[in-house]
Design a protein around this motif. Structure first.
Motif, PDB file in Angstrom:
ATOM      1  N   VAL A 213       0.853  -1.200   0.000  1.00 20.44           N
ATOM      2  CA  VAL A 213       0.000   0.000   0.000  1.00 20.44           C
ATOM      3  C   VAL A 213       0.889   1.250   0.000  1.00 20.44           C
ATOM      4  O   VAL A 213       2.009   1.237   0.529  1.00 20.44           O
ATOM      5  N   GLY A 214       0.375   2.309  -0.595  1.00 22.94           N
ATOM      6  CA  GLY A 214       1.186   3.511  -0.821  1.00 22.94           C
ATOM      7  C   GLY A 214       1.619   4.203   0.460  1.00 22.94           C
ATOM      8  O   GLY A 214       2.778   4.610   0.613  1.00 22.94           O
ATOM      9  N   ARG A 215       0.668   4.376   1.373  1.00 23.99           N
ATOM     10  CA  ARG A 215       0.963   5.073   2.624  1.00 23.99           C
ATOM     11  C   ARG A 215       0.238   4.369   3.766  1.00 23.99           C
ATOM     12  O   ARG A 215      -0.913   3.946   3.604  1.00 23.99           O
ATOM     13  N   ILE A 216       0.929   4.305   4.917  1.00 28.45           N
ATOM     14  CA  ILE A 216       0.249   3.874   6.139  1.00 28.45           C
ATOM     15  C   ILE A 216       0.199   5.086   7.055  1.00 28.45           C
ATOM     16  O   ILE A 216       1.235   5.733   7.286  1.00 28.45           O
ATOM     17  N   VAL A 217      -0.994   5.422   7.511  1.00 24.90           N
ATOM     18  CA  VAL A 217      -1.142   6.554   8.420  1.00 24.90           C
ATOM     19  C   VAL A 217      -1.075   5.989   9.828  1.00 24.90           C
ATOM     20  O   VAL A 217      -1.860   5.114  10.185  1.00 24.90           O
ATOM     21  N   VAL A 218      -0.118   6.487  10.617  1.00 20.21           N
ATOM     22  CA  VAL A 218       0.069   5.918  11.951  1.00 20.21           C
ATOM     23  C   VAL A 218      -0.545   6.863  12.979  1.00 20.21           C
ATOM     24  O   VAL A 218      -0.343   8.064  12.939  1.00 20.21           O
ATOM     25  N   ASP A 219      -1.317   6.267  13.887  1.00 19.82           N
ATOM     26  CA  ASP A 219      -2.178   7.035  14.779  1.00 19.82           C
ATOM     27  C   ASP A 219      -1.631   7.209  16.185  1.00 19.82           C
ATOM     28  O   ASP A 219      -2.019   8.116  16.896  1.00 19.82           O
ATOM     29  N   ASN A 220      -0.796   6.267  16.648  1.00 18.42           N
ATOM     30  CA  ASN A 220      -0.404   6.298  18.060  1.00 18.42           C
ATOM     31  C   ASN A 220       0.873   5.485  18.272  1.00 18.42           C
ATOM     32  O   ASN A 220       1.355   4.829  17.345  1.00 18.42           O
TER      33      ASN A 220
ATOM     34  N   GLY B 287      -5.089  10.070  16.458  1.00 20.96           N
ATOM     35  CA  GLY B 287      -3.846  10.793  16.198  1.00 20.96           C
ATOM     36  C   GLY B 287      -2.987  11.102  17.405  1.00 20.96           C
ATOM     37  O   GLY B 287      -3.396  10.968  18.561  1.00 20.96           O
ATOM     38  N   PHE B 288      -1.766  11.530  17.101  1.00 24.56           N
ATOM     39  CA  PHE B 288      -0.840  12.010  18.127  1.00 24.56           C
ATOM     40  C   PHE B 288      -1.166  13.461  18.430  1.00 24.56           C
ATOM     41  O   PHE B 288      -1.710  14.173  17.576  1.00 24.56           O
ATOM     42  N   ASN B 289      -0.797  13.908  19.615  1.00 23.74           N
ATOM     43  CA  ASN B 289      -0.833  15.343  19.865  1.00 23.74           C
ATOM     44  C   ASN B 289       0.441  15.954  19.298  1.00 23.74           C
ATOM     45  O   ASN B 289       1.465  15.260  19.148  1.00 23.74           O
ATOM     46  N   ILE B 290       0.384  17.249  19.027  1.00 27.61           N
ATOM     47  CA  ILE B 290       1.533  17.904  18.400  1.00 27.61           C
ATOM     48  C   ILE B 290       2.771  17.821  19.296  1.00 27.61           C
ATOM     49  O   ILE B 290       3.898  17.671  18.822  1.00 27.61           O
TER      50      ILE B 290
ATOM     51  N   THR C  71      -8.148  18.112  20.608  1.00 29.90           N
ATOM     52  CA  THR C  71      -7.048  17.520  21.375  1.00 29.90           C
ATOM     53  C   THR C  71      -7.509  16.286  22.149  1.00 29.90           C
ATOM     54  O   THR C  71      -6.804  15.279  22.226  1.00 29.90           O
ATOM     55  N   ASP C  72      -8.729  16.347  22.711  1.00 32.40           N
ATOM     56  CA  ASP C  72      -9.257  15.184  23.437  1.00 32.40           C
ATOM     57  C   ASP C  72      -9.984  14.273  22.442  1.00 32.40           C
ATOM     58  O   ASP C  72     -11.206  14.254  22.377  1.00 32.40           O
ATOM     59  N   SER C  73      -9.206  13.553  21.649  1.00 32.22           N
ATOM     60  CA  SER C  73      -9.775  12.700  20.605  1.00 32.22           C
ATOM     61  C   SER C  73      -9.024  11.383  20.618  1.00 32.22           C
ATOM     62  O   SER C  73      -7.825  11.346  20.931  1.00 32.22           O
TER      63      SER C  73
ATOM     64  N   LEU D 117      -2.192  13.512  13.189  1.00 30.06           N
ATOM     65  CA  LEU D 117      -2.163  14.463  14.300  1.00 30.06           C
ATOM     66  C   LEU D 117      -3.554  14.949  14.650  1.00 30.06           C
ATOM     67  O   LEU D 117      -4.402  15.144  13.765  1.00 30.06           O
ATOM     68  N   ALA D 118      -3.782  15.158  15.935  1.00 30.57           N
ATOM     69  CA  ALA D 118      -4.947  15.918  16.373  1.00 30.57           C
ATOM     70  C   ALA D 118      -4.469  17.368  16.390  1.00 30.57           C
ATOM     71  O   ALA D 118      -3.758  17.773  17.307  1.00 30.57           O
ATOM     72  N   SER D 119      -4.829  18.100  15.348  1.00 29.46           N
ATOM     73  CA  SER D 119      -4.234  19.438  15.185  1.00 29.46           C
ATOM     74  C   SER D 119      -4.851  20.461  16.135  1.00 29.46           C
ATOM     75  O   SER D 119      -4.400  21.587  16.207  1.00 29.46           O
ATOM     76  N   GLY D 120      -5.904  20.061  16.847  1.00 29.88           N
ATOM     77  CA  GLY D 120      -6.536  20.972  17.803  1.00 29.88           C
ATOM     78  C   GLY D 120      -7.648  21.810  17.190  1.00 29.88           C
ATOM     79  O   GLY D 120      -8.310  22.576  17.891  1.00 29.88           O
ATOM     80  N   VAL D 121      -7.889  21.638  15.880  1.00 34.30           N
ATOM     81  CA  VAL D 121      -8.927  22.439  15.223  1.00 34.30           C
ATOM     82  C   VAL D 121     -10.297  21.832  15.523  1.00 34.30           C
ATOM     83  O   VAL D 121     -10.502  20.627  15.390  1.00 34.30           O
ATOM     84  N   GLN D 122     -11.241  22.697  15.925  1.00 40.81           N
ATOM     85  CA  GLN D 122     -12.582  22.217  16.259  1.00 40.81           C
ATOM     86  C   GLN D 122     -13.568  22.700  15.200  1.00 40.81           C
ATOM     87  O   GLN D 122     -13.814  23.896  15.081  1.00 40.81           O
ATOM     88  N   ALA D 123     -14.107  21.765  14.415  1.00 41.66           N
ATOM     89  CA  ALA D 123     -15.042  22.156  13.353  1.00 41.66           C
ATOM     90  C   ALA D 123     -16.457  22.255  13.914  1.00 41.66           C
ATOM     91  O   ALA D 123     -16.797  21.571  14.879  1.00 41.66           O
TER      92      ALA D 123
END
Ligand SMILES: Cc1ncc(COP(=O)(O)O)c(C=O)c1O
Length: 441
Positions: free
Chosen positions: A132-139, A185-188, A180-182, A163-169
């Motif tokens: 596979v082209g890319r693996i997205v790693v979460d933790n 993803g990693f925190n920055i 951030t509380d998700s 990443l949990a970029s901290g943006v709240q939609a």
């Protein structure tokens, strides 16, 4: 011609035929229901292809590489895999089930991005061995597994760090994914440690960052805010980490479900991202990265609808009239899960005026099993054919067998042709996987 039939705003390629029935991509919905039965998911291939082209066309305005990866969780089967492969998009998958479906539809593995929050060694090994082209790693625990596996298999693995970029939609909290509380993803603040681990693992090649803000987002701001955070991180880490030049900002562009949704078009979304990337990169003095977006809903949702047969009605004086159909939260969980709204019409009586506002109720044993809380319709009668519009995304893919209801079939319609792409389950299928131990026989 009015843009509405009863409570339903017409979808692309939806018309009223001379017979007074609703037609979709040249197919009479009444005939489809008679041939394939109800409930029935109907998907318009032209709309999928058109939306893919709109994304690809818009991406050409970015001076660097800009890839579009369809998020298969919105809707996937082998036919969909073929359409997306032919259209030239990449594909986002989150499980071996999605990966297997994609590969078995001949989707090129190197155009697949593999996501997940808790993948087993077996899942990761299978994805790596298919290339596979890319693996997205979460933790961290996934990163450790990946490092061990790359060494064991002696292959290079191309990673994106989620990443949990901290943006709240501004969307339902269940589909906000970058706060951030998700769980995602990693925190920055984890990045120094993440890069320290990766730098001691020569087979792990970190190519960039990933951050998906959320879903059904109807304004540009969360996307550009997310871009600003990620470009800032590129500015910090480029030069220290070789090959770091990709930003995958996930999916999330919202679509029209009801008049409450002020749609942001694919073109406006893409132009907004491209302009923001260029402005912010210039401001931060960072080279334009390779960009990737992962739209699901905005490609498939308006391509789909669901057909139901009306069973009867129940009126509670002064309160509400319920129209009962042969489907339920088992084929569309979104109203129960997110409080989502839909629009509806009677497909066999499209020329008649709507005379009342009713609620469309499902057949499951849950009060929350409602498909539409309020829709204008003519007075519905048993055997009328009810269409719930814009169900292409997260309906079939989230369907269950709750109450042991069989999952409906999916039919693909194009220029007057209708073809089955997923068989409906039968009542017998409801016990297909059951095992009766000897002592209970
Ligand atoms: C990582 C990721 N990418 C893409 C998507 C697709 O989002 P949408 O269907 O809203 O475009 C999702 C949806 O949850 C997601 O989690």
């Amino acid at each position: 011609m009015s843009t509405y039939v009863h409570g339903l705003k017409l979808q692309p390629d939806m018309t009223i035929g001379p017979d007074g029935n609703l037609w979709f991509a040249g197919c009479n919905l009444v005939d489809l229901a008679a041939e394939f039965g109800t409930p029935l998911y109907v998907i318009n291939e032209n709309t999928i292809r058109r939306n893919c082209s709109r994304y690809l066309q818009a991406a050409t305005r970015y001076p660097e590489n800009f890839s579009i990866a369809y998020a298969s969780k919105a809707f996937l089967c082998q036919a969909m895999g073929r359409i997306i492969a032919q259209a030239g998009l990449e594909l986002d998958v989150v499980s071996l089930g999605e990966l297997h479906t994609a590969l078995s539809s001949n989707f090129p593995a190197d155009r697949i991005i593999f996501h997940g929050v808790n993948r087993s060694r077996h899942e990761l090994r299978t994805a790596i061995s298919h290339g596979v082209g890319r693996i997205v790693v979460d933790n961290y625990f996934e990163l450790e597994k990946l490092a061990a596996m790359a060494t064991e298999m002696n292959v290079e693995v191309n990673l994106l760090i989620r990443l949990a970029s901290g943006v709240q939609a501004d969307t339902h909290e269940y589909v906000q994914t970058s706060v951030t509380d998700s769980k995602f993803g990693f925190n920055i603040t984890d990045l120094p440690q993440v890069f320290a681990i990766c730098s001691s693992e020569p087979l792990l090649r970190v190519r960039g960052f990933h951050s998906h803000t959320g879903s059904q987002i109807l304004s540009l701001q969360p996307f550009t805010e997310n871009l600003r955070v990620l470009l800032g991180l590129l500015a910090t880490w480029q030069g220290k980490v070789p090959e770091l030049d990709e930003l995958n900002i996930g999916g999330g562009l919202g679509t029209y479900y009801t008049a409450d949704d002020q749609e942001l078009s694919i073109e406006a979304y893409m132009a907004g991202i491209i302009a923001a990337a260029q402005d912010i990169a210039r401001e931060l003095g960072v080279a334009l990265p390779r960009l990737i977006v992962e739209p699901g809903r905005s490609i498939i949702n308006e391509a789909g609808l669901t057909l139901y047969r009306v069973g009867g009605t129940k009126t509670i004086a002064g309160t509400r009239k319920y129209v009962f159909v042969d489907g339920s939260m088992a084929d569309n969980i979104r109203p129960a899960l997110y409080g989502s709204n839909y629009e509806a019409a009677l497909a066999n009586r499209a020329l008649e005026a709507a005379t009342e506002t009713v609620a469309v109720a499902g057949r499951c044993c849950e009060s929350g099993d409602m498909l539409v809380w309020e829709s204008k319709l003519p007075a519905a009668a048993p055997d009328d054919l009810l269409v719930v519009g814009r169900t292409g995304a997260y309906n079939y893919s989230m369907a269950s067998n709750y109450n042991r209801l069989p999952r409906p079939a999916v039919v693909l319609v194009t220029d007057g042709q209708a073809e089955l792409i997923v068989r409906g389950e039968s009542w017998e299928d409801m016990t297909r996987l059951d095992v009766l131990p000897d002592h209970l026989r």
